[in-house]
Design a protein around this motif. Sequence first.
Motif, PDB file in Angstrom:
ATOM      1  N   PRO A   8     -12.774   3.221  -3.935  1.00  0.00           N
ATOM      2  CA  PRO A   8     -13.548   2.154  -3.298  1.00  0.00           C
ATOM      3  C   PRO A   8     -13.392   0.799  -3.990  1.00  0.00           C
ATOM      4  O   PRO A   8     -13.628  -0.231  -3.388  1.00  0.00           O
ATOM      5  CB  PRO A   8     -14.995   2.631  -3.405  1.00  0.00           C
ATOM      6  N   THR A   9     -12.962   0.790  -5.246  1.00  0.00           N
ATOM      7  CA  THR A   9     -12.841  -0.457  -5.989  1.00  0.00           C
ATOM      8  C   THR A   9     -11.468  -1.102  -5.840  1.00  0.00           C
ATOM      9  O   THR A   9     -11.357  -2.264  -5.471  1.00  0.00           O
ATOM     10  CB  THR A   9     -13.142  -0.216  -7.484  1.00  0.00           C
ATOM     11  N   CYS A  10     -10.411  -0.332  -6.124  1.00  0.00           N
ATOM     12  CA  CYS A  10      -9.062  -0.927  -6.134  1.00  0.00           C
ATOM     13  C   CYS A  10      -8.159  -0.434  -5.005  1.00  0.00           C
ATOM     14  O   CYS A  10      -7.032  -0.901  -4.875  1.00  0.00           O
ATOM     15  CB  CYS A  10      -8.387  -0.673  -7.470  1.00  0.00           C
ATOM     16  N   LYS A  11      -8.627   0.524  -4.218  1.00  0.00           N
ATOM     17  CA  LYS A  11      -7.903   1.066  -3.058  1.00  0.00           C
ATOM     18  C   LYS A  11      -6.692   1.925  -3.416  1.00  0.00           C
ATOM     19  O   LYS A  11      -5.848   2.190  -2.576  1.00  0.00           O
ATOM     20  CB  LYS A  11      -7.466  -0.049  -2.089  1.00  0.00           C
ATOM     21  N   THR A  12      -6.587   2.373  -4.662  1.00  0.00           N
ATOM     22  CA  THR A  12      -5.538   3.295  -5.074  1.00  0.00           C
ATOM     23  C   THR A  12      -5.861   4.679  -4.516  1.00  0.00           C
ATOM     24  O   THR A  12      -7.020   5.059  -4.421  1.00  0.00           O
ATOM     25  CB  THR A  12      -5.479   3.385  -6.617  1.00  0.00           C
ATOM     26  N   THR A  13      -4.844   5.457  -4.177  1.00  0.00           N
ATOM     27  CA  THR A  13      -5.062   6.819  -3.697  1.00  0.00           C
ATOM     28  C   THR A  13      -5.587   7.692  -4.836  1.00  0.00           C
ATOM     29  O   THR A  13      -5.065   7.654  -5.943  1.00  0.00           O
ATOM     30  CB  THR A  13      -3.742   7.420  -3.162  1.00  0.00           C
ATOM     31  N   VAL A  14      -6.645   8.443  -4.540  1.00  0.00           N
ATOM     32  CA  VAL A  14      -7.278   9.303  -5.542  1.00  0.00           C
ATOM     33  C   VAL A  14      -7.359  10.718  -4.986  1.00  0.00           C
ATOM     34  O   VAL A  14      -7.813  10.927  -3.862  1.00  0.00           O
ATOM     35  CB  VAL A  14      -8.717   8.819  -5.864  1.00  0.00           C
ATOM     36  N   LEU A  15      -6.931  11.686  -5.788  1.00  0.00           N
ATOM     37  CA  LEU A  15      -7.041  13.085  -5.395  1.00  0.00           C
ATOM     38  C   LEU A  15      -8.405  13.626  -5.795  1.00  0.00           C
ATOM     39  O   LEU A  15      -8.992  13.202  -6.793  1.00  0.00           O
ATOM     40  CB  LEU A  15      -5.940  13.910  -6.067  1.00  0.00           C
ATOM     41  N   ALA A  16      -8.903  14.588  -5.038  1.00  0.00           N
ATOM     42  CA  ALA A  16     -10.222  15.167  -5.296  1.00  0.00           C
ATOM     43  C   ALA A  16     -10.296  15.819  -6.674  1.00  0.00           C
ATOM     44  O   ALA A  16     -11.377  15.916  -7.249  1.00  0.00           O
ATOM     45  CB  ALA A  16     -10.570  16.174  -4.212  1.00  0.00           C
ATOM     46  N   GLU A  17      -9.183  16.231  -7.236  1.00  0.00           N
ATOM     47  CA  GLU A  17      -9.174  16.855  -8.555  1.00  0.00           C
ATOM     48  C   GLU A  17      -9.369  15.846  -9.680  1.00  0.00           C
ATOM     49  O   GLU A  17      -9.648  16.223 -10.816  1.00  0.00           O
ATOM     50  CB  GLU A  17      -7.855  17.608  -8.791  1.00  0.00           C
ATOM     51  N   ASN A  18      -9.213  14.579  -9.413  1.00  0.00           N
ATOM     52  CA  ASN A  18      -9.356  13.541 -10.433  1.00  0.00           C
ATOM     53  C   ASN A  18     -10.759  13.591 -11.018  1.00  0.00           C
ATOM     54  O   ASN A  18     -11.752  13.672 -10.295  1.00  0.00           O
ATOM     55  CB  ASN A  18      -9.075  12.167  -9.809  1.00  0.00           C
ATOM     56  N   GLU A  19     -10.862  13.527 -12.333  1.00  0.00           N
ATOM     57  CA  GLU A  19     -12.175  13.632 -12.992  1.00  0.00           C
ATOM     58  C   GLU A  19     -13.099  12.466 -12.655  1.00  0.00           C
ATOM     59  O   GLU A  19     -14.311  12.573 -12.809  1.00  0.00           O
ATOM     60  CB  GLU A  19     -12.013  13.745 -14.503  1.00  0.00           C
ATOM     61  N   ASN A  20     -12.565  11.346 -12.183  1.00  0.00           N
ATOM     62  CA  ASN A  20     -13.378  10.184 -11.826  1.00  0.00           C
ATOM     63  C   ASN A  20     -13.618  10.063 -10.328  1.00  0.00           C
ATOM     64  O   ASN A  20     -14.129   9.048  -9.870  1.00  0.00           O
ATOM     65  CB  ASN A  20     -12.689   8.906 -12.330  1.00  0.00           C
ATOM     66  N   PHE A  21     -13.206  11.073  -9.583  1.00  0.00           N
ATOM     67  CA  PHE A  21     -13.349  11.057  -8.125  1.00  0.00           C
ATOM     68  C   PHE A  21     -14.770  10.660  -7.726  1.00  0.00           C
ATOM     69  O   PHE A  21     -15.724  11.128  -8.334  1.00  0.00           O
ATOM     70  CB  PHE A  21     -13.016  12.452  -7.583  1.00  0.00           C
ATOM     71  N   PRO A  22     -14.962   9.774  -6.786  1.00  0.00           N
ATOM     72  CA  PRO A  22     -14.014   9.187  -5.841  1.00  0.00           C
ATOM     73  C   PRO A  22     -13.308   7.940  -6.356  1.00  0.00           C
ATOM     74  O   PRO A  22     -12.596   7.277  -5.616  1.00  0.00           O
ATOM     75  CB  PRO A  22     -14.895   8.837  -4.654  1.00  0.00           C
ATOM     76  N   PHE A  23     -13.497   7.605  -7.639  1.00  0.00           N
ATOM     77  CA  PHE A  23     -12.805   6.453  -8.218  1.00  0.00           C
ATOM     78  C   PHE A  23     -11.530   6.919  -8.887  1.00  0.00           C
ATOM     79  O   PHE A  23     -11.409   8.074  -9.280  1.00  0.00           O
ATOM     80  CB  PHE A  23     -13.719   5.745  -9.230  1.00  0.00           C
ATOM     81  N   CYS A  24     -10.591   6.006  -9.073  1.00  0.00           N
ATOM     82  CA  CYS A  24      -9.330   6.385  -9.699  1.00  0.00           C
ATOM     83  C   CYS A  24      -9.429   6.388 -11.215  1.00  0.00           C
ATOM     84  O   CYS A  24      -8.652   7.053 -11.890  1.00  0.00           O
ATOM     85  CB  CYS A  24      -8.213   5.448  -9.247  1.00  0.00           C
ATOM     86  N   SER A  25     -10.402   5.664 -11.758  1.00  0.00           N
ATOM     87  CA  SER A  25     -10.523   5.570 -13.211  1.00  0.00           C
ATOM     88  C   SER A  25     -11.969   5.272 -13.599  1.00  0.00           C
ATOM     89  O   SER A  25     -12.784   4.889 -12.763  1.00  0.00           O
ATOM     90  CB  SER A  25      -9.625   4.453 -13.745  1.00  0.00           C
ATOM     91  N   ASP A  26     -12.241   5.409 -14.891  1.00  0.00           N
ATOM     92  CA  ASP A  26     -13.563   5.086 -15.406  1.00  0.00           C
ATOM     93  C   ASP A  26     -13.827   3.587 -15.234  1.00  0.00           C
ATOM     94  O   ASP A  26     -14.947   3.174 -14.961  1.00  0.00           O
ATOM     95  CB  ASP A  26     -13.660   5.491 -16.877  1.00  0.00           C
ATOM     96  N   ARG A  27     -12.792   2.775 -15.388  1.00  0.00           N
ATOM     97  CA  ARG A  27     -12.932   1.325 -15.214  1.00  0.00           C
ATOM     98  C   ARG A  27     -13.429   0.988 -13.814  1.00  0.00           C
ATOM     99  O   ARG A  27     -14.374   0.207 -13.651  1.00  0.00           O
ATOM    100  CB  ARG A  27     -11.595   0.630 -15.471  1.00  0.00           C
ATOM    101  N   CYS A  28     -12.822   1.562 -12.791  1.00  0.00           N
ATOM    102  CA  CYS A  28     -13.244   1.292 -11.412  1.00  0.00           C
ATOM    103  C   CYS A  28     -14.669   1.787 -11.172  1.00  0.00           C
ATOM    104  O   CYS A  28     -15.449   1.134 -10.482  1.00  0.00           O
ATOM    105  CB  CYS A  28     -12.273   1.919 -10.414  1.00  0.00           C
TER     106      CYS A  28
END
Length: 74
Positions: A8-28
């Motif tokens: 939702p922040t940077c519009k990068t594709t994120v997989l559900a397995e990502n630990e920060n899901f629904p964000f791509c990173s802790d920063r976002c």
Amino acid sequence: MTKAIFCPTCKTTVLAENENFPFCSDRCRLLDLGAWASGDYKISSPILDPELLEEVEQSQLLAEARNNEDRWKH
């Protein structure tokens, strides 16, 4: 099948397995939290209480009248 969405922040594709899901990173995630905390995001819904609606309309009319009055003074 792996679910993927856009961050939702940077519009990068994120997989559900990502630990920060629904964000791509802790920063976002922190940027999004900061936006909520600063009031950039708001959840609004229509006012359904007739008394409250009347009160809001009255305050808007008073504010408008004050603004008009200030314009005539200048």
